[in-house]
Design an enzyme around this catalytic site. Sequence first.
Site, short mmCIF file in Angstrom:
data_model
loop_
_atom_site.label_atom_id
_atom_site.label_comp_id
_atom_site.label_asym_id
_atom_site.label_seq_id
_atom_site.Cartn_x
_atom_site.Cartn_y
_atom_site.Cartn_z
N ASN A 1 33.59 29.93 40.91
CA ASN A 1 33.67 31.16 40.04
C ASN A 1 34.78 30.67 38.89
O ASN A 1 36.25 30.43 39.22
CB ASN A 1 34.47 32.12 41.15
CG ASN A 1 35.10 33.28 40.23
OD1 ASN A 1 34.69 33.41 38.95
ND2 ASN A 1 35.74 34.15 40.93
N LYS B 1 36.11 32.43 36.82
CA LYS B 1 36.80 33.81 36.04
C LYS B 1 36.84 33.70 34.60
O LYS B 1 35.95 33.46 33.96
CB LYS B 1 38.36 33.50 36.66
CG LYS B 1 38.01 33.34 38.11
CD LYS B 1 39.55 33.48 39.15
CE LYS B 1 39.15 33.16 40.51
NZ LYS B 1 40.32 33.51 41.44
N HIS C 1 34.34 40.68 44.50
CA HIS C 1 35.47 40.11 44.31
C HIS C 1 36.89 40.58 44.32
O HIS C 1 36.84 41.75 43.67
CB HIS C 1 35.21 38.93 43.18
CG HIS C 1 36.18 38.06 43.05
ND1 HIS C 1 37.51 38.09 42.75
CD2 HIS C 1 36.22 36.47 43.57
CE1 HIS C 1 38.27 36.95 42.99
NE2 HIS C 1 37.45 35.90 43.23
N GLU D 1 39.45 40.28 42.87
CA GLU D 1 40.06 40.56 41.42
C GLU D 1 39.30 41.86 41.00
O GLU D 1 39.80 42.79 40.35
CB GLU D 1 39.98 39.55 40.49
CG GLU D 1 40.78 38.40 40.81
CD GLU D 1 40.71 36.78 40.72
OE1 GLU D 1 39.66 36.69 39.84
OE2 GLU D 1 41.42 36.03 41.30
N GLU E 1 36.93 36.07 51.49
CA GLU E 1 38.09 35.60 50.65
C GLU E 1 39.30 36.50 51.07
O GLU E 1 39.59 37.38 50.44
CB GLU E 1 37.61 35.63 49.36
CG GLU E 1 36.51 34.79 48.84
CD GLU E 1 36.61 34.56 47.47
OE1 GLU E 1 36.44 33.45 47.04
OE2 GLU E 1 36.33 35.42 46.50
N GLY F 1 44.15 31.93 44.56
CA GLY F 1 45.15 31.55 43.50
C GLY F 1 46.49 31.40 43.79
O GLY F 1 47.18 31.33 43.24
N SER G 1 41.89 29.30 47.58
CA SER G 1 42.62 28.10 47.46
C SER G 1 41.92 26.62 47.94
O SER G 1 42.57 25.83 48.52
CB SER G 1 43.93 28.19 47.90
OG SER G 1 44.67 29.00 47.10
P1 PGA Z 1 40.96 30.18 44.06
O1 PGA Z 1 39.87 31.35 43.75
O2 PGA Z 1 40.09 29.05 44.53
O3 PGA Z 1 41.63 29.94 42.82
O4 PGA Z 1 42.03 30.50 45.12
C1 PGA Z 1 38.90 31.64 44.76
C2 PGA Z 1 38.26 32.72 44.16
O5 PGA Z 1 38.74 33.70 43.70
O6 PGA Z 1 36.94 32.95 44.43
#
Ligand code: PGA
Length: 260
Positions: free
Chosen positions: A8, A10, A100, A102, A176, A182, A222
Amino acid sequence: MKRYVAGNWKMNHGPAETERFFREVATRASEETPFREGAPVLILFPPALSLAAARDAMRELPSFALGVQSVHAEKSGAYTGEISAEMASEAGARYALVGHSERRHLFGETDDDTRRKISAVQRAGLTPIFCVGERIEERKGGRLEEVLLRQIDAVLADETVAERIGSGSQFLVAYEPVWAIGTGETATPADATEAHRIIRGRLVDWVGEKGARGIPILYGGSVTPENASDLLAAPEVAGVLVGGASLRPDSFLSIARAAR
Ligand code: PGA
């Protein structure tokens, strides 16, 4: 079951950067094991404006599939700034992220929004990757199971959604944990297995053993080349959804290699 490595991006990598990413992938392709037999499904989710560049580059890279990060629930209409699942499909996407964290926590998407979006994604013939996960205060408060069940129930209680899954429409879930996204903090393989078992159990309640067996559950939060092997070896983990570490071809491909 097939393994999945999804990236992803983003709000990173416009069309030019997308082209550069795939040029580098192509130069590594011949020497890379992920492209051989038994390889995982590699899915990339670029920003919508980079879908065309990614689609063109993927013509030479059959192990890759394209996904869209977010869609609106309607097919078309007066929704400035939005794109529909049908448009994403026309642009070459085969997968769509829904729910997701976010989208949920920065843009206020509700469980009901995720339900309508999942249905729209299925309507357009795309495969949803339905994201669920708890916040740190929910985990600390012993509410992991309650949160996951609430998020799943909101979507699977939609009869159309459940019937489509029951009749073979492809469906993926990504666990997740919000606190791991992140942050550099990863769930342990045991944490992932525990959450995946809760998710699997509820999927069985809604679509039966057989229907649920066909639903891969990915872990995200992560994931890096360093921890991918351990996470992928955990029982119930069918793949990974990678954010930051999917932005560079070398780290994305090294995670893909760990999924073989
Ligand atoms: P990240 O994001 O690997 O940077 O923690 C994962 C995600 O948002 O799918």
